[in-house]
Design an enzyme around this catalytic site. Structure first.
Site, PDB file in Angstrom:
ATOM      1  N   THR A   1      -0.979 -30.600 -18.095  1.00  0.00           N
ATOM      2  CA  THR A   1      -1.132 -29.764 -16.904  1.00  0.00           C
ATOM      3  C   THR A   1      -2.053 -28.585 -17.218  1.00  0.00           C
ATOM      4  O   THR A   1      -1.995 -27.550 -16.546  1.00  0.00           O
ATOM      5  CB  THR A   1       0.238 -29.246 -16.410  1.00  0.00           C
ATOM      6  OG1 THR A   1       0.921 -28.607 -17.498  1.00  0.00           O
ATOM      7  CG2 THR A   1       1.092 -30.377 -15.879  1.00  0.00           C
ATOM      8  N   ALA A   2      -2.899 -28.759 -18.236  1.00  0.00           N
ATOM      9  CA  ALA A   2      -3.777 -27.677 -18.687  1.00  0.00           C
ATOM     10  C   ALA A   2      -5.198 -27.878 -18.167  1.00  0.00           C
ATOM     11  O   ALA A   2      -5.527 -27.471 -17.056  1.00  0.00           O
ATOM     12  CB  ALA A   2      -3.744 -27.583 -20.212  1.00  0.00           C
ATOM     13  N   ARG A   3      -6.040 -28.529 -18.959  1.00  0.00           N
ATOM     14  CA  ARG A   3      -7.422 -28.781 -18.570  1.00  0.00           C
ATOM     15  C   ARG A   3      -7.795 -30.218 -18.936  1.00  0.00           C
ATOM     16  O   ARG A   3      -7.513 -30.690 -20.043  1.00  0.00           O
ATOM     17  CB  ARG A   3      -8.374 -27.804 -19.274  1.00  0.00           C
ATOM     18  CG  ARG A   3      -8.293 -26.369 -18.737  1.00  0.00           C
ATOM     19  CD  ARG A   3      -8.790 -26.283 -17.313  1.00  0.00           C
ATOM     20  NE  ARG A   3      -8.792 -24.921 -16.780  1.00  0.00           N
ATOM     21  CZ  ARG A   3      -7.859 -24.430 -15.984  1.00  0.00           C
ATOM     22  NH1 ARG A   3      -6.826 -25.178 -15.643  1.00  0.00           N
ATOM     23  NH2 ARG A   3      -7.955 -23.195 -15.515  1.00  0.00           N
TER      24      ARG A   3
ATOM     25  N   ALA B   1      -0.600 -28.448 -10.353  1.00  0.00           N
ATOM     26  CA  ALA B   1       0.605 -27.996 -11.062  1.00  0.00           C
ATOM     27  C   ALA B   1       0.930 -26.539 -10.742  1.00  0.00           C
ATOM     28  O   ALA B   1       2.095 -26.170 -10.601  1.00  0.00           O
ATOM     29  CB  ALA B   1       0.442 -28.183 -12.565  1.00  0.00           C
TER      30      ALA B   1
ATOM     31  N   HIS C   1      -4.661 -31.776  -9.816  1.00  0.00           N
ATOM     32  CA  HIS C   1      -4.781 -30.396 -10.307  1.00  0.00           C
ATOM     33  C   HIS C   1      -4.002 -29.433  -9.404  1.00  0.00           C
ATOM     34  O   HIS C   1      -4.540 -28.437  -8.916  1.00  0.00           O
ATOM     35  CB  HIS C   1      -6.259 -29.982 -10.392  1.00  0.00           C
ATOM     36  CG  HIS C   1      -6.491 -28.856 -11.372  1.00  0.00           C
ATOM     37  ND1 HIS C   1      -7.551 -28.827 -12.236  1.00  0.00           N
ATOM     38  CD2 HIS C   1      -5.802 -27.705 -11.619  1.00  0.00           C
ATOM     39  CE1 HIS C   1      -7.512 -27.721 -12.967  1.00  0.00           C
ATOM     40  NE2 HIS C   1      -6.451 -27.038 -12.613  1.00  0.00           N
TER      41      HIS C   1
ATOM     42  N   GLU D   1     -13.061 -34.138 -13.623  1.00  0.00           N
ATOM     43  CA  GLU D   1     -13.124 -33.112 -12.589  1.00  0.00           C
ATOM     44  C   GLU D   1     -14.414 -32.308 -12.694  1.00  0.00           C
ATOM     45  O   GLU D   1     -14.902 -32.022 -13.790  1.00  0.00           O
ATOM     46  CB  GLU D   1     -11.964 -32.127 -12.747  1.00  0.00           C
ATOM     47  CG  GLU D   1     -10.611 -32.656 -12.376  1.00  0.00           C
ATOM     48  CD  GLU D   1      -9.546 -31.595 -12.594  1.00  0.00           C
ATOM     49  OE1 GLU D   1      -9.416 -30.691 -11.765  1.00  0.00           O
ATOM     50  OE2 GLU D   1      -8.835 -31.679 -13.621  1.00  0.00           O
TER      51      GLU D   1
ATOM     52  N   GLY E   1       1.278 -20.113 -24.689  1.00  0.00           N
ATOM     53  CA  GLY E   1       0.970 -18.943 -23.884  1.00  0.00           C
ATOM     54  C   GLY E   1       1.858 -18.904 -22.654  1.00  0.00           C
ATOM     55  O   GLY E   1       3.000 -19.376 -22.676  1.00  0.00           O
TER      56      GLY E   1
END
Length: 326
Positions: free
Chosen positions: A225-227, A298, A296, A256, A148
């Site tokens: 670097t997503a979730r 990025a 978190h 997190e 994406g």
């Protein structure tokens, strides 16, 4: 429209909406409960991640026309329920995709060249040259899971390197001038680097686990670097220790809180020295030399801060027009 801003954002967001004739209410210090009490007054709400917009919240907001999240994902919103009530949802992945692409590349280059480890050693008076001999990206195959906005931004950043860039996505027909879309089988066979760019959904929750890692034909470097909740940390740590994963760059962590604002606790700036707050896998992760961690951030640059706000303001104005036109 009357628009509630539940989180602080770049001032351009409120300014653009104000210039378009809309009334802005700054509710930065309101609790979720306080917001619920007055939610019937608002036509729209702008959030980041401070609290969840669920069924209870939506039921208390009969006049709500939109929810805008100044960020890439909508995981803190009950999307299906909101859409069933005719509420328009906005997010802004265009606003921080460049920042995420650069951060991902930075983590990868730091891992390959052992920059964080070497920096710590030199500061300690150590001059270990052979132990910090690096790798080159040239000739490697970089695999992107999820093509994406963020995956595309990372692929674009790789154009200056002599690497093969491939991607795997559940959607078809996503290949472009920067990437070749391949089957899952080919992806697992060829990757030297696996970079995760998927949202957090029921399908991706704990996706990177022992089974995921063991399916690859050779050891690989891993970037997320997503979730954080897409990765089972304990399984990743085991793979880092036995060499199935060569190194990891993690901007996000499984532990997190949903707000993304803190680790292990809802309180900000909690010391990691509180022993009972640190899971065993996290404690091990913190002391591995082949791991780079960041909090978190990025997509958290000075430029993206303004761009995210501008993108959201633009989408609201494009959809609902200017206030004086109502």
């Amino acid at each position: 429209m009357i628009i509630l801003h539940s989180d602080t954002n770049h001032p351009t967001l409120i300014k653009q909406l104000q210039d378009a004739g809309h009334q802005n209410i700054e509710g930065f210090t309101q609790s979720r409960e306080e917001t619920l009490e007055n939610q019937h007054l608002y036509d729209g709400i702008v959030i980041r991640s401070r609290y969840t917009i669920d069924k209870e919240f939506i039921d208390a907001a009969p006049n709500l026309k939109f929810i805008a999240r100044v960020g890439a994902g909508l995981e803190n919103i009950d999307v299906e329920y909101a859409e069933s009530h005719g509420i328009t949802l906005f997010s802004a992945p265009e606003g921080n995709r460049n920042a995420v692409g650069e951060h991902t590349l930075g983590m990868l280059l730091s891992l390959f060249n052992r920059l964080n480890k070497a920096d710590r050693e030199v500061r300690d008076g150590l001059w270990h040259r052979e132990e910090n001999r690096g790798l080159e990206l040239d000739g490697k195959t970089v695999g992107i899971v999820g093509y994406g906005n963020m995956g595309k931004a990372f692929a674009k950043k790789l154009r200056g390197f002599e690497v093969e860039v491939i991607c795997y996505d559940i959607k078809e027909g996503l290949g472009d001038e920067n990437v070749r879309q391949v089957s899952l089988e080919e992806f697992r066979e060829k990757c030297d680097v696996v970079s995760l760019h998927t949202p957090w959904t029921p399908e991706t929750d704990q996706m990177v686990n022992k089974e995921f890692i063991d399916a690859y034909k050779k050891p690989f470097w891993f970037i997320n670097t997503a979730r954080g909740k897409n990765v089972v940390t304990a399984d990743l740590v085991d793979a880092l220790k036995d060499g199935r994963v060569l190194g990891a760059g993690l901007d996000v962590l499984e532990y997190e809180k949903a707000s993304f604002e803190s680790l292990f606790s809802n309180k900000k700036n909690v010391s990691l020295s509180i022993e009972n707050q640190i899971p065993d896998a996290m404690r091990e992760l913190m002391f591995l030399n082949n791991v780079i961690l960041s909090p978190h951030v990025a997509g958290w640059t000075l430029e993206s801060h303004e761009r995210l706000a501008s993108v959201i303001a633009g989408k609201i104005i494009d959809k609902f027009g200017r206030g004086e036109e109502k």
